[in-house]
Design a protein around this motif. Structure first.
Motif, PDB file in Angstrom:
ATOM      1  N   SER A 137       0.664  -1.685  -0.180  1.00 11.38           N
ATOM      2  CA  SER A 137      -0.431  -0.208  -0.219  1.00 11.38           C
ATOM      3  C   SER A 137       0.829   1.058  -0.279  1.00 11.38           C
ATOM      4  CB  SER A 137      -0.806   0.013   1.223  1.00 11.38           C
ATOM      5  OG  SER A 137      -0.439  -0.102   2.235  1.00 11.38           O
ATOM      6  N   ILE A 138      -0.291   2.198  -0.117  1.00 14.04           N
ATOM      7  CA  ILE A 138       0.951   3.827  -0.488  1.00 14.04           C
ATOM      8  C   ILE A 138       1.439   4.125   1.353  1.00 14.04           C
ATOM      9  CG2 ILE A 138       0.857   5.952  -1.117  1.00 14.04           C
ATOM     10  CD1 ILE A 138      -1.406   5.611  -2.839  1.00 14.04           C
ATOM     11  N   ARG A 163       4.701   1.941   1.821  1.00 12.70           N
ATOM     12  CA  ARG A 163       5.577   2.879   0.597  1.00 12.70           C
ATOM     13  C   ARG A 163       5.479   4.051   1.713  1.00 12.70           C
ATOM     14  NH1 ARG A 163       3.581   1.620  -5.585  1.00 12.70           N
ATOM     15  NH2 ARG A 163       3.615   0.317  -5.389  1.00 12.70           N
TER      16      ARG A 163
END
Length: 645
Positions: free
Chosen positions: A397-398, A401
């Motif tokens: 997922s962002i 990250r």
């Protein structure tokens, strides 16, 4: 260390004998391999660091015997590693060893040819030497059996076509080194002649159809390895899925734990058994992939050599076609080229036979390994089997990250590293934290890597990567600690040198325990949550309870009597036992004291007297017997007090 090669060999022999006494047959070389790995552990290495005592030696031997006779999966993993280490190497090294073994077998015949010095006029001796050279060429080339008369005649004829008796006389006069060089050239040329004759359908007895056999053997070997790899990967995926969700990490301490479900019948030992089975299958997978890669290279080279043989034969046919005589300078190099290409195909056939032999041995070891299907089925309940490719490509997922980007020494995924067993990725790309408990979980490449001390480490989740970045050295040491306590993992993960570097350190890891939490709290309770009750008959005195017990018992109402029996004549008379009456008394507690006569002294004349007349007077009370009678004082002591004064 006090353990040199001789000591290790003696220990291996003793371990082998003890195993044989328990009906377990082990190879001595394998025991030496096991001892070398166990001595990397300070637990055993310290025993023999300076001197060797019999007690330590006996303890070590008993541990080794227990390991070898327990039929554990880890022992099968070690056997597989030992077999591959002893029988497989780089392809060129295997070929060199094979050719050296051929030369070693033919060395007596070679020495006999080089040292023989017959008289040049003795034709029988020259023909005998010529025959020996022909036999040597047939054996060295592997083109048939010289025991066959037809094969021997073809070999002699091929040699006569390139080497006459006059050349043999010159050969005898040459030095030993030049003899050996010319003998090697004769092997190549004469063998090339025999191969050319075979292609012309004018001989070739005992020479196999190597080009056809090479292609056929390559296809069969590739099919066998591919089927074995599919079977192993199915097992690996099932085992990995069974244990992937059980590895957790504590937030407070950072300890990697095996999280067993609460209502599960499984134990920690069950999971460790699956860990060992997964390690065995991972090792099997690595060897199959290595052999499969080498066989693919062999097939490619074999196809190339088959085409090259055809080209050389076509060139030879074109050279000798419609010609009664061909210059030696022109044709001999073609025969040599033909032989060298044929020798290369022979080497590839030898490599394929070696691979087939090793696959047969590894397959037998795999069949001997016990698989606890009931445990695997319990662990897989409610789970879908996930392959390595799916596991290594899970999306991140962002938010994760962003978290990973802030980590120290983080290497983001760029699509350039996709192979798990890349040597640039430490531990073959398995999750570094999961390895600290022995679980071989492949890392997720999209999570990225973390670099530490020149090595890159992969992780199966963002949480694992985040924790590793905080204390990378700790978790690397935990893996090394696990490896030296479980030697089957050392060569699996290619960390032999790392384990050797810490062999003198007793404690690599200090276990962190959660802190005990203490807090001050106020708790309000009811004054009397339970109604009070006073037992009227309660007594604290033990003797009071004993007295009550006697009163409640029926023994106080019984009496003792005697009965006439057949054996009563043994007594003089019949007696009855009675209890005489006695006065009852009570013991009470009272205070008492004794008055004694103190030894008091009174000093006379201390009050209202002037002068020297002080003297002590005894105030002891006299008894009646000691009472003195009254007597008249005749002399008055000074000072004397009179009534007149």
């Amino acid at each position: 260390m006090a353990c040199d090669e001789n000591v290790i060999k003696n220990m291996a022999n003793e371990i082998t004998r003890n195993c044989q006494s328990q009906n377990v047959v082990v190879d001595t070389d394998f025991v030496i391999y096991l001892i070398d790995l166990l001595l990397l552990n300070p637990k055993y290495g310290r025993m023999f660091s300076k001197t060797i005592s019999r007690n330590n030696l006996e303890l070590f031997v008993n541990d080794c015997v227990h390991m070898l006779t327990s039929s554990a999966t880890s022992i099968n993993t070690l056997k597989m590693q030992f077999i591959m280490q002893m029988n497989y190497d780089k392809l060129q090294n295997l070929i060199d060893k094979h050719l050296d073994s051929i030369d070693q077998c033919l060395r007596p015949l070679t020495n006999e040819i080089l040292e023989e010095d017959p008289v040049t006029e003795d034709d029988a001796a020259l023909k005998k030497l010529f025959r020996k050279i022909s036999i040597y060429i047939i054996l060295s080339s592997g083109l048939g059996n010289p025991g066959s008369i037809i094969t021997l005649k073809e070999g002699v004829a091929a040699l006569e076509s390139v080497f006459s008796l006059e050349d043999l006389k010159i050969f005898i006069a040459l030095p030993r080194s030049e003899k050996m060089a010319q003998l090697t050239d004769l092997v190549q040329i004469a063998s090339g002649v025999r191969l050319f004759n075979r292609d012309c359908k004018k001989g070739g007895e005992g020479i196999p159809d190597l080009p056809f056999n090479l292609v056929d053997a390559g296809k069969a070997c590739l099919a066998s390895l591919s089927n074995s790899l599919i079977t192993v990967m199915q097992r690996v995926n099932s085992l990995t899925t069974a244990i992937a969700d059980t590895i957790t990490i504590q937030d407070e301490t950072g300890n990697v734990m095996i999280d067993i479900p609460t209502n599960s019948e499984l134990t920690e030992n069950d999971y460790k058994q699956i860990f060992e089975l997964l390690a065995f299958n991972r090792q099997y997978e690595l060897y199959i992939r290595k052999l499969l890669s080498d066989v693919e290279t062999m097939v490619q080279n074999g196809t190339h050599y088959v085409e090259k043989v055809k080209l050389v034969l076509e060139e030879l046919h074109a050279t000798v076609k419609y010609k009664a005589a061909v210059p030696v300078v022109t044709v001999f190099p073609l025969f040599t080229r033909l032989w060298r290409v044929w020798r290369s195909m022979q080497n590839i056939m030898y490599l394929m036979s070696t691979v087939n032999r090793l696959m047969s041995i590894l397959g037998n070891i795999s069949e001997q390994t016990k698989i606890p299907y009931h445990l695997i089925d319990k662990m897989l309940e409610g789970k879908n089997v996930v392959t390595d490719q799916d596991r290594m490509s899970d999306r991140v997922s962002i938010t994760d990250r962003i978290t990973l980007g802030s980590l120290k020494n983080y290497v983001a995924y760029s699509g350039s590293f996709t192979i798990v067993n890349d040597r640039n990725i430490q531990f073959l790309g398995f999750c570094a934290l999961c390895l600290s408990v022995g679980a071989l979980i492949p890392c997720n490449m999209k999570v990225g890597l973390i670099q530490s001390k020149g090595y890159r480490y992969g992780f199966c989740s963002v949480k694992m990567a985040t924790r590793f970045s905080k204390d990378s050295e700790r978790y690397v040491n935990e893996v090394l600690e696990f490896a030296r306590n479980n030697p089957h993992v050392i060569n699996l993960l290619y960390i032999l040198e790392e384990v050797k570097s810490v062999r003198t350190i007793d404690n690599l890891v200090t276990r962190v325990f959660p802190k005990t939490k203490i807090s001050d709290k106020v708790v309000q309770t009811d004054i009397h949550p339970i109604d009070g009750h006073i037992e009227k008959n309660y007594s604290w005195d033990m003797w009071d309870w004993k007295r009550r017990a006697c009163q409640w018992a029926t023994i106080v109402n019984c009496r003792t009597h005697s009965t006439q029996t057949d054996y009563s004549h043994l007594r003089s008379e019949i007696h009855c036992q009675t209890v005489e009456p006695r006065d009852k008394c009570l013991q009470t507690k009272k205070d008492s004291g004794i008055n004694t006569n103190p030894r008091d002294v009174f000093i006379w004349g201390l009050r209202g007297q002037i002068g020297y007349g002080h003297h002590p007077m005894m105030l002891n009370q006299t008894t009646k017997s000691e009472k003195e009678k009254a007597r008249v004082v005749e002399i008055c002591s000074w000072p004397c007090m009179t009534s007149e004064e």
